[in-house]
Write an enzyme that holds these catalytic residues in place. Sequence first.
Site, mmCIF file in Angstrom:
data_model
loop_
_atom_site.group_PDB
_atom_site.id
_atom_site.type_symbol
_atom_site.label_atom_id
_atom_site.label_comp_id
_atom_site.label_asym_id
_atom_site.label_seq_id
_atom_site.Cartn_x
_atom_site.Cartn_y
_atom_site.Cartn_z
ATOM 1 N N LYS A 118 0.900 -1.052 0.031
ATOM 2 C CA LYS A 118 0.035 -0.224 0.057
ATOM 3 C C LYS A 118 0.946 1.233 -0.235
ATOM 4 C CE LYS A 118 -2.263 -0.593 3.770
ATOM 5 N NZ LYS A 118 -2.999 -0.354 4.944
ATOM 6 N N LYS A 144 -7.221 -6.022 -2.546
ATOM 7 C CA LYS A 144 -7.994 -5.358 -1.730
ATOM 8 C C LYS A 144 -8.785 -3.993 -2.529
ATOM 9 C CE LYS A 144 -6.122 -4.404 2.311
ATOM 10 N NZ LYS A 144 -5.024 -4.188 3.073
#
EC number: 4.2.3.153
Length: 250
Positions: free
Chosen positions: A29, A87
């Site tokens: 991320k 995700k």
Amino acid sequence: MLLLISPDGVEEALACATAAEHLDIVDVKKPDEGSLGANFPWVIREIRAAVPADKPVSATVGDVPYKPGTVAQAALGAAVSGATYIKVGLYGCATPDQAIDVMRGVVRAVKDFRADAFVVASGYADAHRIGCVNPLALPDIARRAGADAAMLDTAIKDGTRLFDHVPPEGCAEFVRLAHEAGLLAALAGSVKAADLATLTRIGTDIVGVRGAVCEGGDRDAGRIQPRLVAAFRAEMDRHARAFAAAPAAS
């Protein structure tokens, strides 16, 4: 319970590789772009190359708007770059129907490319602060879209935590609903070692952390430390053993 660790780049991924025996999933991320901020495709590729082949790499697609086509392309990009867990933070989805539209596009795009890809629909425990879908709607959204897991995180990283917004009994209901839908339940949001007893008790499948394994507990200024990953995993294992032994002792 699986341990998902979120490095912000290749340097931290190498720290995760050093501690690979203590973690289960490496999650790519970009924290400075949000709770589920998306990193660059080349960073996903570099991290995939840096961590052991037997460790799945997860990638966040971002705190996404209600733009199903845009999000589907982004999700496919993450899969092409080497992520097996995808995700999606449903930040801009105000209704379950909007969230389902987004997630159906992601599931089709990703699984047409790689059938064994694992798609995670992620909502926010502090949804009331940003106007997105109710946290407890996530399991049904994920099920109806054909995703594999439902996740809760926190959208606003201001020191408040998962249990500040959805108390343990609410998280237990989230896990129950996910399991009833045939999904894995993932929980994150400034989770600390002190939360592990509760997370274990309610049946959490995946716990996601960053700050808890960074220097000083700081997800932004701190860096992931292998010794902190090992210590967090040791606490996970201790609570798992205690929970498993409890029925036999009673």
